[in-house]
Design an enzyme around this catalytic site. Structure first.
Site, PDB file in Angstrom:
ATOM      1  N   HIS A 156       0.846  -1.161   0.184  1.00 10.43           N
ATOM      2  CA  HIS A 156       0.011  -0.057   0.138  1.00 10.43           C
ATOM      3  C   HIS A 156       0.868   1.400   0.037  1.00 10.43           C
ATOM      4  O   HIS A 156       0.343   2.445   0.479  1.00 10.43           O
ATOM      5  CB  HIS A 156      -0.794   0.111   1.115  1.00 10.43           C
ATOM      6  CG  HIS A 156      -1.741  -1.244   1.301  1.00 10.43           C
ATOM      7  ND1 HIS A 156      -2.915  -1.384   0.959  1.00 10.43           N
ATOM      8  CD2 HIS A 156      -1.279  -2.326   2.219  1.00 10.43           C
ATOM      9  CE1 HIS A 156      -3.483  -2.657   1.214  1.00 10.43           C
ATOM     10  NE2 HIS A 156      -2.373  -3.068   2.115  1.00 10.43           N
ATOM     11  N   SER A 277      14.250  20.951 -16.279  1.00  5.60           N
ATOM     12  CA  SER A 277      13.220  21.699 -16.254  1.00  5.60           C
ATOM     13  C   SER A 277      13.545  22.893 -17.166  1.00  5.60           C
ATOM     14  O   SER A 277      14.853  23.527 -16.894  1.00  5.60           O
ATOM     15  CB  SER A 277      12.605  21.878 -15.036  1.00  5.60           C
ATOM     16  OG  SER A 277      11.803  23.100 -15.194  1.00  5.60           O
ATOM     17  N   LYS A 283      15.811  20.837 -10.937  1.00 11.74           N
ATOM     18  CA  LYS A 283      15.005  19.585 -11.337  1.00 11.74           C
ATOM     19  C   LYS A 283      15.948  18.656 -12.148  1.00 11.74           C
ATOM     20  O   LYS A 283      16.593  19.209 -12.821  1.00 11.74           O
ATOM     21  CB  LYS A 283      13.875  19.954 -12.277  1.00 11.74           C
ATOM     22  CG  LYS A 283      12.603  20.444 -11.343  1.00 11.74           C
ATOM     23  CD  LYS A 283      11.950  19.645 -10.205  1.00 11.74           C
ATOM     24  CE  LYS A 283      11.071  18.501 -10.737  1.00 11.74           C
ATOM     25  NZ  LYS A 283       9.929  19.128 -11.578  1.00 11.74           N
ATOM     26  N   GLU A 290       9.465   7.597 -17.196  1.00 17.14           N
ATOM     27  CA  GLU A 290       8.171   7.998 -17.434  1.00 17.14           C
ATOM     28  C   GLU A 290       7.764   7.669 -18.627  1.00 17.14           C
ATOM     29  O   GLU A 290       6.405   7.247 -18.940  1.00 17.14           O
ATOM     30  CB  GLU A 290       7.891   9.353 -16.924  1.00 17.14           C
ATOM     31  CG  GLU A 290       8.173   9.900 -15.398  1.00 17.14           C
ATOM     32  CD  GLU A 290       8.393  11.420 -15.239  1.00 17.14           C
ATOM     33  OE1 GLU A 290       8.081  11.736 -13.985  1.00 17.14           O
ATOM     34  OE2 GLU A 290       8.780  12.195 -16.254  1.00 17.14           O
TER      35      GLU A 290
END
Ligand code: ARG
Length: 459
Positions: A156, A277, A283, A290
């Site tokens: 979880h 970024s 970043k 992804e």
């Protein structure tokens, strides 16, 4: 060049011609179409349809075309032929004149296309197997240097019980092993030749289909022409293998994205597979992972697409089946690409052992050990679970870990708890106790790594 026309009075509409054509995507089957055509030409000699000399002329012209194709396959795209079969035949006729017109005797594009596709799939399966094996080897390599890298295991997305980085790697090795076994299974049903099935009812010429099948490396020839030209099960099977394996890769991506997050901070991804970024200078984004995660959706889409195309389709060949290709080609390329990227990501991963361990220490992931400790002292598991839960509550309220609670506090919850509790709830002890097959104990994981190395021929 059109492979038909005698029966038509008027020309095709320009729009329909474009709509009907498949060359823009089936050109990638050029090699397979040529190989199958050479095999077919040899069969025609045995059936006395062409002479040996004619076959030699056909074969050398086809080989010439093959070399040209290998040189620059994209040249095919400048043609306005309907499909790859028309293109190869046109090239052949351009080279050897009307002898080229004999090659299609006894053959239909219906058995030709599924033969080409099966040959293409077989080649791809072998490449996929190589990549699946290499990814397993990469996981084993990392596992081998992280036997004692302790980290929290999650359920979880909550810290559950301690595991090791090696153990996490081996979980993916198991998934990839199943992918390999599924692919090998597909190969068994895929590697059966439909060539010689004609349009749907077999060929009227005396052709030894078994011999023809073996000459192209197939295990045997199919048993029923109607089924042979209708069958695209192998595409469904291959795309379902792709979908399952891509699902594995997407879970891998998600795990690694989380491990790399500022919140977990268990690993650092290399600059070579991350991007920045345009606005936020700090970043470093896990784009490679992804993209794998989302490519999975595209492959699942192709599986659904082929299933829907085939659903309720009458036997045997229908032009609907031309739509079997783009999703297949795209998915197999995507799957191969994602495997290569996953390998690259792993090869460049930096594991932050200290913060992995710290996270394992912090999450009360040793609470099960207290319950098991009490069970050994005669308490029922349900009761022991409750006591351990209360101790966790107490530790949370004191902002401590379970290991930092004093013995007197332990005793207020159960008199059976003695000083040996501390040795029982260390991270090392949590791991070492899980010795049975499949458990996280480092000695057991070590054995699994040895087995995997033997299986994968890593020395
Ligand atoms: N381009 C077709 C396909 O991909 C080849 C088979 C065509 N057969 C036919 N009868 N029109 O399915």
């Amino acid at each position: 060049m059109a492979l038909w026309g005698g029966r038509f009075i008027n020309n095709s509409h320009k729009l329909f011609k474009e709509f009907n054509a498949s060359l823009s995507f089936d050109y990638i089957l050029a090699e397979e179409d040529i190989i199958a055509s050479i095999a077919w030409s040899k069969t025609l000699v045995k059936s006395n349809i062409i002479t040996k000399t004619e076959q030699i002329t056909i074969e050398s012209a086809l080989l010439e075309i093959l070399t040209e194709v290998k040189d620059n396959i994209k040249n095919i795209l400048s043609s306005n032929c309907e499909d790859i079969h028309s293109w190869v035949e046109e090239q052949l006729i351009n080279k050897i004149g009307s002898l080229g017109k004999k090659l299609h005797t006894g053959r239909s594009r219906n058995d030709q296309i599924t033969t080409d596709l099966k040959l293409w799939c077989r080649k791809q399966v072998n490449l996929l197997l190589e990549n699946l094996i290499e990814l397993q080897k990469t996981f084993i390599f990392i596992a081998d240097s992280n036997h004692d890298t302790i980290m929290p295991g999650y359920t979880h997305l909550q810290r559950a019980q301690p595991i090791t980085f090696a153990y996490w790697c081996l979980a993916y090795v198991e998934m990839l092993r199943r992918d390999v076994s599924r692919l090998k299974d597909v190969l068994k049903r895929l590697n059966i030749s439909p060539l010689g099935s004609g349009a749907l009812s077999g060929t009227a010429w005396n052709i030894d289909r078994e011999e023809l099948a073996l000459s192209m490396g197939f295990d045997s020839a199919t048993n029923n022409g109607l089924d042979s030209v209708s069958d695209r099960d192998y595409i469904v099977e291959l795309l379902s293998c792709a979908s399952i394996s891509m699902m594995h890769l997407s879970r891998f991506s998600e795990d690694v994205i989380f491990f790399n997050s500022g919140e977990a901070n268990f690993i650092e991804l290399s600059d070579s597979i991350t991007s920045g970024s345009s606005l936020m200078p700090q970043k470093k984004n896990p784009d490679a992972l992804e993209i794998i995660r989302s490519k999975c959706g595209r492959v699942h889409g192709s599986l659904i697409s082929i299933l829907v195309i085939l659903k309720s389709l009458p036997l045997s060949y229908n032009k609907d089946m031309q739509e079997d290709k783009e999703g297949l080609f795209d998915s197999i390329k995507t799957w191969n690409d994602c495997l290569r990227i996953a390998i690259l990501v792993l090869k460049n991963i930096k594991i932050k052992r200290k913060s992995c361990r710290k996270a394992a220490e912090e999450g009360y992931s040793n609470a099960t050990e207290i319950a098991d400790y009490l069970v050994k002292k005669g308490v029922t598991f349900r009761e022991a679970h409750n006591i351990s839960g209360q101790l966790v509550l107490r530790a949370i309220s004191e902002k401590k870990s379970l290991n930092d609670l004093e013995l007197s506090i332990f005793k207020t919850y159960s008199n059976l708890i003695e000083n040996d509790i501390y040795g029982n709830i260390t991270l090392e002890s949590c791991l070492q106790k899980r010795l049975s097959k499949g458990g996280v104990a480092p000695s057991q994981v070590y054995q699994e790594i040895i087995k995997a190395k033997k299986r994968l021929n890593i020395f």
